[in-house]
Design a protein around this motif. Structure first.
Motif, PDB file in Angstrom:
ATOM      1  N   GLY A 130      -3.957  10.215  15.349  1.00 10.67           N
ATOM      2  CA  GLY A 130      -5.284  10.723  15.030  1.00 10.67           C
ATOM      3  C   GLY A 130      -5.355  11.561  13.767  1.00 10.67           C
ATOM      4  O   GLY A 130      -6.400  12.098  13.431  1.00 10.67           O
ATOM      5  N   GLN A 131      -4.227  11.692  13.059  1.00  5.11           N
ATOM      6  CA  GLN A 131      -4.199  12.439  11.800  1.00  5.11           C
ATOM      7  C   GLN A 131      -4.754  11.566  10.682  1.00  5.11           C
ATOM      8  O   GLN A 131      -4.460  10.380  10.604  1.00  5.11           O
ATOM      9  N   GLN A 132      -5.563  12.151   9.798  1.00  8.74           N
ATOM     10  CA  GLN A 132      -6.138  11.411   8.673  1.00  8.74           C
ATOM     11  C   GLN A 132      -5.083  11.207   7.588  1.00  8.74           C
ATOM     12  O   GLN A 132      -4.395  12.142   7.206  1.00  8.74           O
ATOM     13  N   ARG A 133      -4.983   9.970   7.101  1.00  9.85           N
ATOM     14  CA  ARG A 133      -4.048   9.625   6.035  1.00  9.85           C
ATOM     15  C   ARG A 133      -4.803   8.822   4.993  1.00  9.85           C
ATOM     16  O   ARG A 133      -5.674   8.036   5.348  1.00  9.85           O
ATOM     17  N   ARG A 134      -4.480   9.006   3.743  1.00  7.11           N
ATOM     18  CA  ARG A 134      -5.103   8.208   2.685  1.00  7.11           C
ATOM     19  C   ARG A 134      -4.173   7.039   2.368  1.00  7.11           C
ATOM     20  O   ARG A 134      -3.028   7.237   1.985  1.00  7.11           O
ATOM     21  N   LEU A 135      -4.692   5.819   2.559  1.00  7.72           N
ATOM     22  CA  LEU A 135      -3.959   4.600   2.250  1.00  7.72           C
ATOM     23  C   LEU A 135      -4.533   4.017   0.967  1.00  7.72           C
ATOM     24  O   LEU A 135      -5.747   3.834   0.856  1.00  7.72           O
ATOM     25  N   ALA A 136      -3.675   3.731  -0.002  1.00 14.70           N
ATOM     26  CA  ALA A 136      -4.107   3.179  -1.290  1.00 14.70           C
ATOM     27  C   ALA A 136      -3.525   1.773  -1.451  1.00 14.70           C
ATOM     28  O   ALA A 136      -2.314   1.578  -1.338  1.00 14.70           O
ATOM     29  N   ILE A 137      -4.395   0.804  -1.721  1.00 21.41           N
ATOM     30  CA  ILE A 137      -3.973  -0.582  -1.881  1.00 21.41           C
ATOM     31  C   ILE A 137      -3.444  -0.778  -3.296  1.00 21.41           C
ATOM     32  O   ILE A 137      -4.146  -0.528  -4.272  1.00 21.41           O
TER      33      ILE A 137
ATOM     34  N   PHE B  81       0.837  -1.195   0.000  1.00 23.09           N
ATOM     35  CA  PHE B  81       0.000   0.000   0.000  1.00 23.09           C
ATOM     36  C   PHE B  81       0.870   1.242   0.000  1.00 23.09           C
ATOM     37  O   PHE B  81       2.056   1.180   0.322  1.00 23.09           O
ATOM     38  N   VAL B  82       0.265   2.342  -0.390  1.00 20.92           N
ATOM     39  CA  VAL B  82       0.961   3.624  -0.421  1.00 20.92           C
ATOM     40  C   VAL B  82       0.248   4.574   0.519  1.00 20.92           C
ATOM     41  O   VAL B  82      -0.980   4.677   0.497  1.00 20.92           O
ATOM     42  N   ASP B  83       1.020   5.243   1.367  1.00 16.84           N
ATOM     43  CA  ASP B  83       0.502   6.343   2.174  1.00 16.84           C
ATOM     44  C   ASP B  83       0.566   7.557   1.268  1.00 16.84           C
ATOM     45  O   ASP B  83       1.644   8.078   0.974  1.00 16.84           O
ATOM     46  N   GLU B  84      -0.583   7.980   0.756  1.00 13.55           N
ATOM     47  CA  GLU B  84      -0.603   9.057  -0.225  1.00 13.55           C
ATOM     48  C   GLU B  84      -0.180  10.401   0.354  1.00 13.55           C
ATOM     49  O   GLU B  84       0.161  11.314  -0.391  1.00 13.55           O
ATOM     50  N   GLY B  85      -0.153  10.515   1.675  1.00 15.36           N
ATOM     51  CA  GLY B  85       0.286  11.757   2.305  1.00 15.36           C
ATOM     52  C   GLY B  85       1.765  12.007   2.129  1.00 15.36           C
ATOM     53  O   GLY B  85       2.197  13.140   1.951  1.00 15.36           O
ATOM     54  N   ASN B  86       2.553  10.932   2.156  1.00 15.50           N
ATOM     55  CA  ASN B  86       4.000  11.102   2.004  1.00 15.50           C
ATOM     56  C   ASN B  86       4.565  10.312   0.827  1.00 15.50           C
ATOM     57  O   ASN B  86       5.772  10.338   0.591  1.00 15.50           O
ATOM     58  N   GLY B  87       3.709   9.568   0.125  1.00 13.65           N
ATOM     59  CA  GLY B  87       4.149   8.812  -1.045  1.00 13.65           C
ATOM     60  C   GLY B  87       4.897   7.535  -0.718  1.00 13.65           C
ATOM     61  O   GLY B  87       5.374   6.845  -1.614  1.00 13.65           O
ATOM     62  N   GLN B  88       5.010   7.207   0.568  1.00  9.40           N
ATOM     63  CA  GLN B  88       5.773   6.033   0.987  1.00  9.40           C
ATOM     64  C   GLN B  88       4.998   4.751   0.700  1.00  9.40           C
ATOM     65  O   GLN B  88       3.823   4.628   1.039  1.00  9.40           O
ATOM     66  N   SER B  89       5.665   3.800   0.070  1.00  9.48           N
ATOM     67  CA  SER B  89       5.093   2.486  -0.209  1.00  9.48           C
ATOM     68  C   SER B  89       5.601   1.499   0.842  1.00  9.48           C
ATOM     69  O   SER B  89       6.775   1.538   1.215  1.00  9.48           O
ATOM     70  N   ARG B  90       4.697   0.631   1.315  1.00  8.36           N
ATOM     71  CA  ARG B  90       5.074  -0.397   2.297  1.00  8.36           C
ATOM     72  C   ARG B  90       4.420  -1.704   1.895  1.00  8.36           C
ATOM     73  O   ARG B  90       3.327  -1.709   1.330  1.00  8.36           O
ATOM     74  N   THR B  91       5.073  -2.801   2.213  1.00  6.85           N
ATOM     75  CA  THR B  91       4.483  -4.119   2.060  1.00  6.85           C
ATOM     76  C   THR B  91       4.523  -4.773   3.433  1.00  6.85           C
ATOM     77  O   THR B  91       5.576  -4.843   4.069  1.00  6.85           O
TER      78      THR B  91
END
Length: 132
Positions: free
Chosen positions: A119-126, A67-77
């Motif tokens: 508690g900060q909102q982050r957009r996670l993209a699968i 997934f990608v944390d769209e707030g910082n562009g970081q990809s994680r598996t």
């Protein structure tokens, strides 16, 4: 001043037996884990399937998910696991963390606006779901 409605969350899917197990886990940990309430809310809105009917591109327990944390562009598996098996250094994330509760039931290509530990909102993209 107008109030904005919260962003609608995408449809999610869960395996029937996992939903039962996760409900019991979240209820037992409700007092100690802030993410337990988030998990219960996700279970309540999920479409429930028998394991044999679960689409392959859905995050379930023990799935590996990119997934990608769209707030910082970081990809994680990571692998989504039960709390006893969690080990962040090995890439195993507990279902009772905000990220874990946000990933369960999501499909490839979906994204969700989700709170992090602060508690900060982050957009996670699968990006990709890999089943064990």
């Amino acid at each position: 001043m107008t109030k904005r409605a919260p962003a609608k969350r995408p449809a999610i899917h869960m395996i029937d037996t996992e939903a039962d197990t996760l409900t019991d886990l979240a209820l037992a940990r409700r007092e100690r884990s802030p993410a337990a309430e988030l998990l219960l809310q996700e279970i309540d809105r999920a479409k429930i399937h028998p394991a044999a009917k679960m689409p392959a591109d859905v995050v379930t327990m023990h799935s590996r998910v990119e997934f990608v944390d769209e707030g910082n562009g970081q990809s994680r598996t990571v692998e989504l696991v039960y709390p006893a098996d969690a080990d962040i250094s090995a890439g195993r994330v507990s279902i009772l963390t905000p990220v874990g509760a946000g990933l369960i039931g999501m499909r490839e290509g979906q994204s969700i606006l989700w709170p992090d530990r602060e508690g900060q909102q982050r957009r996670l993209a699968i990006v990709k779901v890999m089943r064990a």
